[in-house]
Design an enzyme around this catalytic site. Structure first.
Site, mmCIF file in Angstrom:
data_model
loop_
_atom_site.group_PDB
_atom_site.id
_atom_site.type_symbol
_atom_site.label_atom_id
_atom_site.label_comp_id
_atom_site.label_asym_id
_atom_site.label_seq_id
_atom_site.Cartn_x
_atom_site.Cartn_y
_atom_site.Cartn_z
ATOM 1 N N TYR A 144 -8.217 -9.464 8.324
ATOM 2 C CA TYR A 144 -8.897 -9.244 9.579
ATOM 3 C C TYR A 144 -9.705 -10.429 10.264
ATOM 4 C CZ TYR A 144 -8.015 -4.422 10.077
ATOM 5 O OH TYR A 144 -7.312 -3.104 10.084
ATOM 6 N N ASP A 283 3.792 15.044 -11.043
ATOM 7 C CA ASP A 283 4.423 16.158 -10.588
ATOM 8 C C ASP A 283 5.720 16.144 -11.239
ATOM 9 O OD1 ASP A 283 2.755 16.767 -8.841
ATOM 10 O OD2 ASP A 283 3.503 15.674 -7.000
#
Length: 402
Positions: A144, A283
């Site tokens: 930034y 998962d």
């Protein structure tokens, strides 16, 4: 304490002894392998000391100045982190650098390379100033401060990683840090780099993984095991169900999906400090399995930092594809495999580490055979607290890991 509790901890103790013997073998081999990687180390053993990083940047700058003085175009050369020929697989360490060195170059004279050259020099200048003053900045802040030059956060992230590889130092040695996204909870206290004391058992939603994992000290825990959880949602569910209390003492960590560098470094540090079993709960799909492999074996892009990131003795606790069949999980909570899942499964089958894990390979093949996958949350269809009260305790008690 009930007889069941005794059996539970006996199972962990037995596994702990087995893994400790395995760890001793790995540690004995790790030192020469680390030296082979040729990562600069300071006198106290910390790779990429401030002086060494400064000298490396100065040498690189000098070569560019010399080239310009000879009216030649300066060229930046670095190891191609995405080239598979630059890495090899070692069962004791994971994905490690190979003797082959395929490189990429950024030539200032090439019009298409001038922007990348400028970006690289800017990051080198920022890193030099930070290291010289012993201060730190986040990659987000660096981006930034000059969004026009870097264009996107991803571009900056890649350049920082490439520079670390170019200088052959750990990424954190550049003093440009990624903001941690992982969380840790349970029986663990430590002192952060700024001297603050952290008790990971008190925060209701877990404690953020410190940004300076390499500088944390005074780690203390009586934990019997570490549970690495793929998703933050599952991590929070386990906390809400009192997992860390019911299975105390233990430590639970999540990287909130694909783990960041700090989370991987923390899991490695816990394994190295406490010599306790590390289990993975992901998962039941190929992408979850790939995330687990990243914790265990590392990644091609950061193979030069394998010595501080991998946990070779990590065990797959669940959710196994065979568990879906064994637990008779209802069909309506299962999900069909899509093209991305199938492609990922086939890609993993080609990975060299699968040859060292025949049981993992068998589970992976079951994905393709059944063409079904399941999220960890699918176990809730059996009972809201099934995961905490039944599944994980019994998996550990009866050795249901692979």
């Amino acid at each position: 304490m009930t007889e069941g509790d005794i059996n539970f901890w006996d199972s962990l103790e037995t596994l702990g002894h087995e893994l400790l013997d395995r760890e001793r073998e790995i540690v004995q081999k790790r030192q020469p392998a680390t030296e082979k990687a040729k990562t600069p180390t300071s006198e106290n053993g910390e790779s990429g000391s401030r002086g060494q990083v400064l000298r490396a940047i100065e040498r690189l700058t000098e070569t560019m100045i010399v080239a310009l003085s000879k009216e030649q175009s300066p060229v930046l050369t670095y190891k191609d982190r995405r080239n598979s020929s630059n890495v090899s697989f070692d069962e004791d360490f994971g994905v490690v650098p190979s003797d082959t060195i395929a490189v990429k170059t950024v030539d200032f004279s090439a019009i298409k390379s001038t922007t990348r050259f400028a970006r690289t020099l800017q990051v080198l200048a920022i890193s030099y100033r930070l290291v010289q003053t012993n201060t730190y900045s986040t990659k987000r802040d660096v981006f930034y401060n000059n969004t026009k030059l870097f264009g996107s956060q991803r571009v900056l992230d890649t350049i920082v990683d490439d520079i670390a590889c170019m200088l052959n130092v750990p990424r954190h040695s550049l003093h440009i840090l990624a903001t941690s996204k992982g969380c840790v909870a349970g029986d663990l206290t430590l002192v952060d780099s700024d001297g603050s004391f952290l008790d990971c058992s008190v925060a209701s939603g877990g404690t953020m993984v410190p940004a300076h994992v390499q500088h944390i000290t005074n780690l203390h825990s009586n934990a019997k095991f570490v549970l690495v959880v793929e998703k933050d949602a599952t991590f929070q569910k386990l906390l809400d169900d009192g997992f860390c209390r019911k299975l105390a003492p233990c430590i639970m960590v999540t990287g909130k999906g694909v783990p960041d560098l700090n989370t991987r470094m923390l899991v490695h540090k816990l394994w190295k400090a406490f010599h306790i079993p590390v289990f993975a709960l992901v998962d039941a799909d190929p992408h979850g399995m790939e995330i687990m492999c990243t914790y265990k074996y590392g990644s091609m892009a950061l193979s030069h930092e394998f010595h501080s990131l991998t946990v070779p003795t990590l065990k797959w606790l669940g959710v196994l594809p065979s568990d879906i069949r064994r637990l008779c999980i209802q069909e309506d909570v299962l999900l069909p495999m899509n093209d991305s899942d199938r492609a990922k499964a086939r890609e993993l089958l080609e990975k060299p580490f699968l040859s060292a894990e025949p049981l993992w390979k068998r589970e992976l093949e079951e994905f393709l055979t059944r063409d079904r996958k399941a999220e960890i949350q699918s176990l809730i269809s059996i009972s809201p607290t099934f995961l905490t009260d039944v599944y994980i305790p019994n998996k550990i008690k009866f050795g249901g890991w692979i």
